[in-house]
Every structure is written in structure tokens, then in C-alpha cells.
Design an enzyme around this catalytic site. Structure first.
Site, short mmCIF file in Angstrom:
data_model
loop_
_atom_site.label_atom_id
_atom_site.label_comp_id
_atom_site.label_asym_id
_atom_site.label_seq_id
_atom_site.Cartn_x
_atom_site.Cartn_y
_atom_site.Cartn_z
N LEU A 1 -8.06 -50.02 -33.18
CA LEU A 1 -7.45 -49.31 -34.21
C LEU A 1 -7.52 -49.61 -35.53
O LEU A 1 -7.63 -51.07 -35.73
CB LEU A 1 -5.90 -49.50 -33.62
CG LEU A 1 -4.90 -48.55 -33.86
CD1 LEU A 1 -5.33 -47.22 -33.01
CD2 LEU A 1 -3.50 -49.15 -33.38
N VAL B 1 -5.92 -71.18 -42.63
CA VAL B 1 -5.93 -72.42 -41.87
C VAL B 1 -6.73 -72.29 -40.54
O VAL B 1 -6.71 -71.42 -39.87
CB VAL B 1 -4.69 -73.40 -41.56
CG1 VAL B 1 -4.69 -74.27 -40.48
CG2 VAL B 1 -3.99 -73.71 -42.75
N GLY C 1 1.34 -95.71 -25.72
CA GLY C 1 2.78 -96.05 -25.21
C GLY C 1 2.75 -97.44 -25.44
O GLY C 1 2.12 -98.25 -26.00
N GLY C 2 3.69 -98.00 -24.27
CA GLY C 2 3.82 -99.62 -24.34
C GLY C 2 3.03 -100.19 -23.39
O GLY C 2 3.13 -101.45 -23.27
N ASP D 1 -5.15 -75.01 -32.79
CA ASP D 1 -5.27 -73.61 -32.46
C ASP D 1 -4.65 -73.45 -30.87
O ASP D 1 -3.47 -72.75 -30.99
CB ASP D 1 -6.76 -73.45 -32.28
CG ASP D 1 -7.43 -72.90 -33.43
OD1 ASP D 1 -6.76 -72.63 -34.73
OD2 ASP D 1 -8.57 -72.91 -33.77
N GLN E 1 -8.51 -68.15 -32.26
CA GLN E 1 -8.09 -68.84 -31.06
C GLN E 1 -6.91 -69.03 -31.13
O GLN E 1 -6.25 -68.74 -29.85
CB GLN E 1 -9.03 -70.35 -31.24
CG GLN E 1 -8.60 -71.14 -30.01
CD GLN E 1 -9.14 -72.52 -30.05
OE1 GLN E 1 -9.04 -73.46 -29.11
NE2 GLN E 1 -10.02 -72.75 -31.05
N GLU F 1 -8.66 -74.69 -37.20
CA GLU F 1 -8.18 -75.80 -36.28
C GLU F 1 -8.23 -77.16 -36.95
O GLU F 1 -7.15 -77.67 -36.91
CB GLU F 1 -9.30 -75.85 -35.25
CG GLU F 1 -9.26 -77.04 -34.30
CD GLU F 1 -8.11 -77.38 -33.44
OE1 GLU F 1 -7.80 -76.15 -32.72
OE2 GLU F 1 -7.54 -78.35 -33.32
N1 COA Z 1 -7.98 -52.61 -38.72
C1 COA Z 1 -8.03 -52.63 -40.02
N2 COA Z 1 -8.09 -53.72 -40.68
C2 COA Z 1 -7.86 -55.12 -40.04
C3 COA Z 1 -7.62 -54.85 -38.65
C4 COA Z 1 -7.65 -53.86 -38.11
N3 COA Z 1 -7.29 -53.58 -36.69
N4 COA Z 1 -7.22 -56.14 -38.25
C5 COA Z 1 -7.29 -57.04 -39.59
N5 COA Z 1 -7.79 -56.19 -40.46
C6 COA Z 1 -7.82 -56.54 -41.87
C7 COA Z 1 -6.55 -57.06 -42.36
O1 COA Z 1 -5.71 -56.11 -42.80
C8 COA Z 1 -7.05 -57.87 -43.58
O2 COA Z 1 -7.24 -57.02 -44.73
P1 COA Z 1 -6.64 -57.18 -46.47
O3 COA Z 1 -7.27 -58.65 -46.56
O4 COA Z 1 -7.29 -56.41 -46.91
O5 COA Z 1 -5.08 -57.32 -46.02
C9 COA Z 1 -8.38 -58.19 -42.98
O6 COA Z 1 -8.69 -57.81 -41.85
C10 COA Z 1 -8.52 -59.96 -42.71
O7 COA Z 1 -7.55 -60.73 -42.04
P2 COA Z 1 -7.11 -62.11 -42.14
O8 COA Z 1 -6.15 -62.57 -40.70
O9 COA Z 1 -6.51 -62.11 -43.35
O10 COA Z 1 -8.73 -62.68 -41.51
P3 COA Z 1 -9.33 -63.64 -42.42
O11 COA Z 1 -10.77 -63.66 -41.86
O12 COA Z 1 -9.30 -63.56 -43.96
O13 COA Z 1 -8.79 -65.04 -42.24
C11 COA Z 1 -7.63 -66.74 -40.69
C12 COA Z 1 -8.86 -65.70 -40.90
C13 COA Z 1 -7.78 -67.36 -39.23
C14 COA Z 1 -8.19 -68.12 -41.49
C15 COA Z 1 -6.55 -66.29 -41.11
O14 COA Z 1 -6.25 -65.25 -40.18
C16 COA Z 1 -5.29 -67.09 -40.92
O15 COA Z 1 -5.03 -68.23 -41.64
N6 COA Z 1 -4.39 -67.08 -39.93
C17 COA Z 1 -3.18 -67.77 -39.60
C18 COA Z 1 -3.70 -69.30 -39.25
C19 COA Z 1 -4.66 -69.16 -37.66
O16 COA Z 1 -4.21 -68.63 -36.81
N7 COA Z 1 -5.80 -69.78 -37.71
C20 COA Z 1 -6.24 -70.35 -36.68
C21 COA Z 1 -7.15 -69.25 -36.25
S1 COA Z 1 -7.93 -69.77 -34.90
#
Ligand code: COA
Length: 424
Positions: A72, A137, A246-247, A168, A17, A139
Site C-alpha cells: 500500500l 535509533v 547476581g549474588g 530491537d 526488526q 539496535e
Molecule cells: N507507502 C509510502 N511511504 C511509506 C510507506 C508506505 N507504505 N511506509 C513508509 N513510508 C515512508 C514514510 O512515510 C517516510 O516518509 P517521510 O520521511 O517522507 O515522512 C519514509 O517512508 C521513511 O520512514 P521511516 O520510518 O522514517 O524510515 P527511515 O529509513 O527514515 O528510518 C528507522 C528508519 C528505523 C531509523 C526509523 O524508522 C526509526 O527511528 N524508527 C523508530 C525506532 C526503531 O524502531 N528503530 C529500530 C529499527 S529495527
């Protein structure tokens, strides 16, 4: 008519999000947003909270309008090569991966800058540098860590998160401002830069009035809080129920029908300049001159009683009837609107804040359009893309690939083909 961000190309590496909120806003303002998605699944939200079988969920469609989708696989050699080509020609790269993910993909800031010194790398992370920087993290974690939850709810209940997605979507908004600011600075310096919006910081920014109150607390009780004058104040800002931040004291009051309608309520503000009108409207003209009620200061310790008397009046009317009456006297009030009422609101549709769009797989759906209106940059809201819908279009029109190169990209498995030969 041109749009404010026409000509700006965004490499959108966001998911869920927070990041998608940011890039959707930029797309509404005219930027060409190319969303990179993992082949097969795409943004995880495409399949989350699905309401229509085999169609992208509303979670996805409402956050990814006006974008183009390119699948990709960045763990595929050719996939990384294509990504590099995109980095070279994009103005902004936006990502909200978990900490370290982009580096592990081989796209460190140094490498990105080598590929394109003009690019802006905009990131959302849960926390800024510090003890929590490596944490993932979502929301509600941000709402809790940013001070919102501890200051939301009632004094005798647990901390509460809010329905507004301030962690978010709020951080997405902050990032969008960071991006356009960096784009503006680039017009003078020619250089790109890194933009970081941490979700904890974004929530805290939206909670700054509570940090204000934390400091006021050192100088005595918070007299506009419901804990005053009977309750006990501790050493941290307490939850203020529905008190106004607020106030001008305010509270949520029952209206006619509250026994069966969970949203038959109104937010009523006892704004000082219209106190006389309030007294007249609710049938308490004696309060206008009574020294216990005549001044804002005198009213503070009596707010609970004052609101209970006003409520006796609001309970005799529907929230819309109350609105009609108080408007004549300039008394600031707001109805508690349900999502059903908002979805049916014709005036929000007329301004483009609510928009219905057509989707090939799910049919018509309602979405929130651009809440920011520019007089010289109209926003037309278009449906979200299907997964990989623009693969060939982007390879050909943006990267200028010829038939052979497009064929090669497909054969490599980088776009999701099963005939992957270059995967590592
Ligand atoms: N092709 C191949 N691999 C891909 C890809 C693509 N197009 N896009 C993502 N990936 C892979 C990444 O390389 C990663 O692999 P790795 O762990 O081997 O390095 C994997 O997908 C996971 O990506 P990640 O962003 O770490 O997702 P997650 O599910 O583990 O975590 C969140 C999700 C939201 C918790 C995390 O992304 C986060 O903390 N983001 C920052 C804060 C944030 O925006 N949070 C709010 C979300 S609404």
C-alpha cells in the site's frame, strides 16, 4: 484448537526488526497480522543481507512469519483511503516509524481515534519524550543509550554491544506486553489507548541490575566485581567482564580444546550451597574447612584465584564432560554454545523453539519459533509472506471489496501498479 489471540486483527505498519518482532509474536499467538508494505521494495529488510539471489533475506523471513502482506502506497490518495478502512476494522495498529512519520502521513492519534475509538496504537520509538525524542535509533544506539554498552566488556577495554538484540527484539517484546495489556483493559473500558515502548527504556529495564549496582557503589566497592579487591572503582558502574550479575559469583572458564575451538568454554557458578561439592570435584577438599575459602564472604577477595584453580580442572575436560559431572552435584554451569551447535540441537527442534519452514523462493530455512509456550494455544510457525502476496485476499475478505472496488484499487496505483493515476 483455538489460539489465545484468535479474532484480534493487527494493522502491522512495522519494519526492520523491533516492530516486526512484536507483531510476529502476536501472530504466533493467533492474531491476524496484516503487514502494510511500500509497493516495490517492501520492508527494507527483504533485500538486506541477502544470501539467496532474488529471494527474501533471512533477516526478513525470520521476523515476519505467520503474517499477511499487503502493499500500500500511503502517499497515494487511494492508498490512504484503504489504510483508513483498515484502521476502522483493526483492533491494534503497530508502527515503528521515525518520530513524526505517521503524523506526516496524516494519521495523527486524534485522526486514528476518530476513525476507530476502540483501536490501540502501539509505537516503538528510539527515545521517550525528552531531549532525544526526535532521533532515529537502531539496535546498537539503544544498547549504548540504555546503559548496556557502558556495563558490558572488560575493564581495560572499550564499551561493548552484545549479540542479543536487546534494543530491537527486546523492545518488541516489551511492546507486545503493552499491547495485550491494553487489549485486556479494553475488555473493561471499551476504549483504545496509545502504547509506547521506547528502545532506551526497554534496554534500561533489562539493565536494571546495573542501576542497582550504581546505587550500591555509593556504599562501597562492588565486592563481586572483578575490580575487587585490587582495582579502582570510579563513580560509575564499571564493566564486569564475565562476572555474574547476581549474588552467586561466576566466570567463563576454558575447557579442553580451547586453543583451537573459540567456544570451548563453560560458565561456572560457585554457588554457595554446593561449595563443598565444588571443592571435592576439583580436588581441593581442604578448601571446605579453610577459613580463607569456607564462607562466601571469605571467598570474595580470592575469586580470581579460585576460578583459576577451577579452570585447571575444566581444562582437562570438554565442556560437555564438565556439564555431565557437575550436574550430578547440582553445580550450576552452562556450556558456551556456538550458533552452529544451537542450529543442530535436536531438543530445541523437538520443542518448536527451532523450526524449519519451507519458502517458495528460498527453499527451507531455519527460524526461531515461539519461545513462549502456552498449553492451550499452540504455535505453528508459518513462512513469511511474499511482498503483496495477500493483496486481493485482504481487499476481498477483510475489507469486503467487490470486483469493481478491487479493480479500482489496482488501477489507482495504491498497491503498486505502474498505472498510477491517483498519486499525489
Ligand atoms: N507507502 C509510502 N511511504 C511509506 C510507506 C508506505 N507504505 N511506509 C513508509 N513510508 C515512508 C514514510 O512515510 C517516510 O516518509 P517521510 O520521511 O517522507 O515522512 C519514509 O517512508 C521513511 O520512514 P521511516 O520510518 O522514517 O524510515 P527511515 O529509513 O527514515 O528510518 C528507522 C528508519 C528505523 C531509523 C526509523 O524508522 C526509526 O527511528 N524508527 C523508530 C525506532 C526503531 O524502531 N528503530 C529500530 C529499527 S529495527
Amino acid at each position: 484448537m483455538t489460539k489465545a489471540l484468535d479474532g484480534v486483527r493487527i494493522l502491522d505498519f512495522t519494519h526492520v526488526q523491533s516492530g516486526p518482532t512484536c507483531t510476529q509474536l502476536l501472530a504466533w499467538f493467533g492474531a491476524d497480522v496484516i503487514k502494510i508494505e511500500r509497493p516495490g521494495e517492501g520492508d527494507i529488510t527483504r533485500g538486506q543481507l541477502r544470501d539467496v539471489p532474488n529471494a527474501d533475506s533471512l533477516y526478513f523471513t525470520m521476523l515476519n512469519g505467520n503474517k499477511r502482506s499487503l502493499t500500500l502506497d500511503t502517499k497515494n490518495r487511494k492508498g490512504r483511503e484503504i489504510l483508513e478502512e483498515l484502521v476502522k476494522i483493526c483492533d491494534v495498529m503497530v508502527e515503528n516509524f521515525a518520530p513524526g512519520t505517521l503524523d506526516r502521513m496524516g494519521f495523527t492519534w486524534e485522526r486514528i481515534q476518530t476513525l476507530n475509538p476502540h483501536i490501540i496504537l502501539a509505537s516503538i520509538k528510539g527515545f521517550g519524550p525528552g531531549p532525544f525524542e526526535d532521533y532515529k535509533v537502531y539496535e546498537n544506539i539503544a544498547q549504548c543509550a540504555g546503559g548496556a554498552a557502558s556495563t558490558t566488556g572488560f575493564d581495560d577495554g572499550p564499551p561493548l554491544v552484545t549479540g542479543a538484540q536487546i534494543g530491537d527484539s527486546g523492545t518488541g517484546l516489551h511492546l507486545a506486553l503493552g499491547i495485550v495489556t491494553a487489549l485486556y483493559q479494553r475488555t473493561k473500558t471499551g476504549r483504545g489507548q496509545k502504547v509506547l515502548a521506547a528502545m532506551q527504556d526497554g534496554v534500561l529495564n533489562l539493565c536494571r541490575v546495573k542501576l542497582r549496582d550504581q546505587q550500591r557503589l555509593a556504599h562501597g566497592p562492588l565486592t563481586e566485581y572483578p575490580q575487587y579487591p585490587d582495582g579502582v572503582f570510579g563513580d560509575a558502574v564499571p564493566r564486569a567482564g564475565n562476572a555474574s550479575g547476581g549474588g552467586q559469583p561466576g566466570w567463563i572458564l576454558k575447557c579442553k580444546g580451547w586453543e583451537t575451538d573459540p567456544n570451548a568454554y563453560i560458565y561456572f557458578i560457585t554457588q554457595a550451597p554446593v561449595w563443598k561439592s565444588i571443592c571435592e570435584v576439583i580436588g581441593k577438599p581442604e578448601w571446605i574447612t579453610d577459613p580463607d575459602y569456607a564462607t562466601p564472604k571469605a571467598r570474595l577477595p580470592r575469586l580470581k584465584h579460585i576460578f583459576s584453580v577451577i579452570e585447571e580442572w575444566t581444562m582437562t575436560k570438554t565442556k560437555y564432560e564438565v556439564m555431565e559431572i557437575v550436574t550430578k552435584y547440582d553445580i550450576p554451569c552452562g556450556p558456551i554454545l556456538s550458533m552452529k551447535e544451537i542450529a543442530e540441537d535436536q531438543s530445541l527442534r523437538a520443542t518448536g523453539t527451532l523450526v524449519e519452514v519451507d519458502h517458495p523462493a528460498r527453499g527451507k530455512y531455519l527460524t526461531v519459533g515461539n519461545p513462549i509456550k502456552l498449553s492451550d494455544s499452540p504455535s505453528e510457525v508459518r513462512r513469511s509472506p511474499l511482498l503483496g502476496e495477500h493483496n486481493d485476499e485482504i481487499l476481498r475478505d477483510v475489507l469486503k471489496f467487490d470486483d469493481r472496488q478491487v479493480h479500482e484499487a489496482h488501477n489507482s496505483g495504491a498497491l503498486g501498479s505502474t498505472s498510477a493515476v491517483a498519486a499525489e
